[in-house]
Scaffold this motif. Structure first.
Motif, mmCIF file in Angstrom:
data_model
loop_
_atom_site.group_PDB
_atom_site.id
_atom_site.type_symbol
_atom_site.label_atom_id
_atom_site.label_comp_id
_atom_site.label_asym_id
_atom_site.label_seq_id
_atom_site.Cartn_x
_atom_site.Cartn_y
_atom_site.Cartn_z
ATOM 1 N N GLU A 1 -1.103 6.784 1.013
ATOM 2 C CA GLU A 1 -2.490 7.221 0.862
ATOM 3 C C GLU A 1 -3.465 6.056 0.976
ATOM 4 O O GLU A 1 -4.678 6.248 0.886
ATOM 5 N N GLY A 2 -2.943 4.830 1.155
ATOM 6 C CA GLY A 2 -3.801 3.673 1.282
ATOM 7 C C GLY A 2 -4.187 3.031 -0.038
ATOM 8 O O GLY A 2 -5.029 2.133 -0.081
ATOM 9 N N ARG A 3 -3.571 3.457 -1.134
ATOM 10 C CA ARG A 3 -3.859 2.869 -2.438
ATOM 11 C C ARG A 3 -2.867 1.750 -2.746
ATOM 12 O O ARG A 3 -1.812 1.643 -2.131
ATOM 13 N N LYS B 1 0.834 -1.197 0.000
ATOM 14 C CA LYS B 1 0.000 0.000 0.000
ATOM 15 C C LYS B 1 0.875 1.255 0.000
ATOM 16 O O LYS B 1 1.981 1.257 0.543
#
Length: 341
Positions: free
Chosen positions: A190-192, A187
């Motif tokens: 930004e959590g993407r 990941k």
């Protein structure tokens, strides 16, 4: 000792719990403690709160019988022989702790300006902030290994674009020929999902494996180290009670770091045993010391035998880095280069 310890009433139980929680505030320390005493961890619910962990340990000791209750406090007194509170508890005498005020609310800094903070536990776990940056650099070279049969493991890139993983992940040249390694499967901040890069292996260029030490080294096609870096195979010394960190793909999932429950409980005979969390799929992960130097390659977990004994302990285990280096040196000898060991 003058009397049997008091245990039955709630005040005595709370005093025991608080005393031991103050002396062994982390889960790592509690696990090592019960290992020394001989209590099984299976029925003990460990918590991120030390008082709850020690409540569970003392309840289990009580279920096992009076001698186990005594063994717990006797062991604590071995570690802290000058502690008056522990000795009073062991002698069956009452003990109370004065609860301090809220220092933040009062703005209290102590007499003479001294600070009220202290190191909790026997060894400081404080590290410089650069610890995070160095760890991220090491993480770049950690990969997920995807085999043709669908099985998943972990590994890392060493100098000369050599993949290091376990023998039980890649045991043959044929398995290595059809496998792939995936960098940056993780990941973003930004959590993407990060952009992953995949490489094939080239066992015809270099391949060496050891079933005895559960280690495989194989050449990676292309030049991945130019982008993702490499981890030095030069082994660093490691001993019991040191702390380790593992960068891994637990369960074949995106890259994760385990550095909370990380105490070393055995080192020697080519093996390193520790309490750091792993899952299936973590096999082949690099194990680092607190300075991010390679000390081992993770390979198994569960009930493992401590070398030199017949005793089994619930631990995780890695192969010491010196064994990886020995395999590499043997394979690079003119008479042995590229052969399976």
């Amino acid at each position: 000792m003058n009397a049997e310890p008091r245990w039955r009433d709630s005040a005595s139980r709370a005093a025991w719990r608080n005393a031991l929680a103050r002396k062994y505030p982390t889960t790592d320390e509690a696990r090592v403690f019960i290992d020394h005493v001989g209590l099984s961890p299976i029925r003990i619910a460990f918590s991120n709160r030390a008082d709850l962990t020690w409540f569970a340990i003392l309840e289990e000791a009580q279920r096992q019988g009076p001698r186990w209750v005594l063994a717990v406090l006797d062991r604590a007194l071995e570690d802290f022989p000058d502690d008056d509170a522990l000795r009073r508890l062991r002698d069956g005498e009452p003990v109370r702790y004065a609860e301090g005020p809220d220092a933040n609310a009062l703005g209290w800094r102590g007499r003479g300006g001294q600070t009220l903070e202290k190191i909790l536990g026997k060894v400081s776990t404080l590290v410089p902030v650069s610890f995070l940056e160095v760890g991220m650099r090491r993480a770049h070279a950690v990969v997920r290994v995807r085999c043709a049969d669908g099985s998943l493991g972990s590994g890392f890139l060493a100098t000369d674009d050599l993949l290091v993983t376990n023998h039980h992940v890649l045991s043959t040249r044929a398995a290595a020929t059809t496998a792939r390694v995936q960098f940056n499967y993780q990941k973003t901040i930004e959590g993407r999902d990060a952009e992953m890069e995949e490489f094939l292996l080239d066992p015809d260029a270099f391949f060496a494996t050891s079933a005895a030490d559960d280690c495989t080294l194989v050449k990676v096609q292309g030049n991945p180290s130019s982008r993702w870096g490499a981890i030095d195979l030069q082994p660093a010394p490691i001993t019991r009670d040191d702390r380790v960190n593992i960068i891994q793909h637990p369960g074949g999932d995106q890259k994760q770091l385990s550095f909370f429950h990380n105490l070393v409980v055995y080192a020697g005979e080519g093996r390193l045993q520790y309490l750091t969390d792993t899952l299936p799929g973590s096999s082949g992960s690099p194990v680092f010391d607190r300075e991010w130097r390679l000390v081992a390659i993770h390979h198994s977990g569960g009930w493992v035998v401590e070398p030199g004994t017949r005793e089994q302990f619930y631990r995780n285990e890695g192969i010491l880095a010196e064994r990886i280096l020995a395999l590499l040196h043997t394979a690079r000898e003119p008479s042995a280069c590229g052969v399976t060991t």
